[in-house]
Design an enzyme around this catalytic site. Sequence first.
Site, PDB file in Angstrom:
ATOM      1  N   PHE A  12      14.253 -17.167 -81.509  1.00  0.00           N
ATOM      2  CA  PHE A  12      14.958 -18.313 -80.932  1.00  0.00           C
ATOM      3  C   PHE A  12      14.945 -19.543 -81.838  1.00  0.00           C
ATOM      4  O   PHE A  12      15.566 -20.550 -81.515  1.00  0.00           O
ATOM      5  CB  PHE A  12      14.360 -18.677 -79.572  1.00  0.00           C
ATOM      6  CG  PHE A  12      14.508 -17.588 -78.550  1.00  0.00           C
ATOM      7  CD1 PHE A  12      15.749 -17.274 -78.025  1.00  0.00           C
ATOM      8  CD2 PHE A  12      13.404 -16.858 -78.133  1.00  0.00           C
ATOM      9  CE1 PHE A  12      15.890 -16.259 -77.091  1.00  0.00           C
ATOM     10  CE2 PHE A  12      13.530 -15.841 -77.194  1.00  0.00           C
ATOM     11  CZ  PHE A  12      14.780 -15.540 -76.675  1.00  0.00           C
ATOM     12  N   HIS A  17      19.605 -23.870 -78.204  1.00  0.00           N
ATOM     13  CA  HIS A  17      18.723 -24.114 -77.058  1.00  0.00           C
ATOM     14  C   HIS A  17      17.372 -24.701 -77.487  1.00  0.00           C
ATOM     15  O   HIS A  17      16.659 -25.250 -76.655  1.00  0.00           O
ATOM     16  CB  HIS A  17      18.498 -22.797 -76.324  1.00  0.00           C
ATOM     17  CG  HIS A  17      18.654 -22.874 -74.833  1.00  0.00           C
ATOM     18  ND1 HIS A  17      19.295 -23.893 -74.168  1.00  0.00           N
ATOM     19  CD2 HIS A  17      18.234 -22.019 -73.862  1.00  0.00           C
ATOM     20  CE1 HIS A  17      19.269 -23.664 -72.868  1.00  0.00           C
ATOM     21  NE2 HIS A  17      18.628 -22.538 -72.653  1.00  0.00           N
ATOM     22  N   TYR A  61       9.475 -19.391 -71.210  1.00  0.00           N
ATOM     23  CA  TYR A  61      10.902 -19.458 -71.503  1.00  0.00           C
ATOM     24  C   TYR A  61      11.494 -20.698 -70.843  1.00  0.00           C
ATOM     25  O   TYR A  61      10.963 -21.227 -69.861  1.00  0.00           O
ATOM     26  CB  TYR A  61      11.619 -18.178 -71.043  1.00  0.00           C
ATOM     27  CG  TYR A  61      11.316 -17.029 -71.968  1.00  0.00           C
ATOM     28  CD1 TYR A  61      11.939 -16.938 -73.211  1.00  0.00           C
ATOM     29  CD2 TYR A  61      10.383 -16.066 -71.623  1.00  0.00           C
ATOM     30  CE1 TYR A  61      11.643 -15.911 -74.083  1.00  0.00           C
ATOM     31  CE2 TYR A  61      10.077 -15.021 -72.489  1.00  0.00           C
ATOM     32  CZ  TYR A  61      10.711 -14.961 -73.718  1.00  0.00           C
ATOM     33  OH  TYR A  61      10.407 -13.941 -74.581  1.00  0.00           O
ATOM     34  N   ASN A  63      13.829 -21.484 -68.813  1.00  0.00           N
ATOM     35  CA  ASN A  63      14.102 -21.558 -67.372  1.00  0.00           C
ATOM     36  C   ASN A  63      12.845 -21.646 -66.515  1.00  0.00           C
ATOM     37  O   ASN A  63      12.935 -21.866 -65.315  1.00  0.00           O
ATOM     38  CB  ASN A  63      14.935 -20.351 -66.932  1.00  0.00           C
ATOM     39  CG  ASN A  63      16.294 -20.333 -67.602  1.00  0.00           C
ATOM     40  OD1 ASN A  63      16.708 -21.296 -68.243  1.00  0.00           O
ATOM     41  ND2 ASN A  63      16.987 -19.232 -67.468  1.00  0.00           N
ATOM     42  N   ASN A 109      19.016 -25.283 -66.663  1.00  0.00           N
ATOM     43  CA  ASN A 109      17.974 -24.586 -65.912  1.00  0.00           C
ATOM     44  C   ASN A 109      16.562 -25.048 -66.260  1.00  0.00           C
ATOM     45  O   ASN A 109      15.670 -24.999 -65.415  1.00  0.00           O
ATOM     46  CB  ASN A 109      18.104 -23.074 -66.098  1.00  0.00           C
ATOM     47  CG  ASN A 109      19.314 -22.532 -65.377  1.00  0.00           C
ATOM     48  OD1 ASN A 109      19.714 -23.046 -64.331  1.00  0.00           O
ATOM     49  ND2 ASN A 109      19.929 -21.509 -65.936  1.00  0.00           N
TER      50      ASN A 109
END
Length: 185
Positions: A12, A17, A61, A63, A109
Amino acid sequence: MILGLGNPGLEFSLTRHNVGFSLLDRIISKNGLFLKRKKKYEYSEMRMISGRVILVKPLTYMNLSGSLFPSIFSDFYMCIKNLLVVLDNVDLPLGKCRLKERGGASTHNGLKSISSILGSSNYSRLYIGVGSNVMRDIKSFVLSRFCKDEIDRLEKLYDFLSDELIDISEANFKNKVQKINSSNF
């Protein structure tokens, strides 16, 4: 406390993000700091004349970001009004930022998770524009990596923001809002 949102793991890194993580990494490296590890997050501390600044990167994560707050509250005895969350925003052009004193979770989120656990959205946030979503699938877009030109622009933005955020306080918040929100990289 400055909380940078992102997803843990090398797969990631440098994704849209993870701009919250990237900004905190810049602040940490620029100030010669090191990350320490707790069960649900990594953190670093800086002592300033105005007090201490705690930089936090969740190990959950995106969310599930709110799940680390019971640990943070017991470890640092912090107050919600002293929280600044740094996150991506697909509605802002790349290199544009928006610093807000408080607000709703909107469609993000990570913010929804934090607000749900805190029972409040009475905390500050710094939105970093990651470009317009030209893909139909928002998830694919925010998990896509930046190209080299975009990374170069963001590096300049991270340098600027790392200088501006280190001494942010209640007393100078409105001045910081004006300076950060009028910047464009």
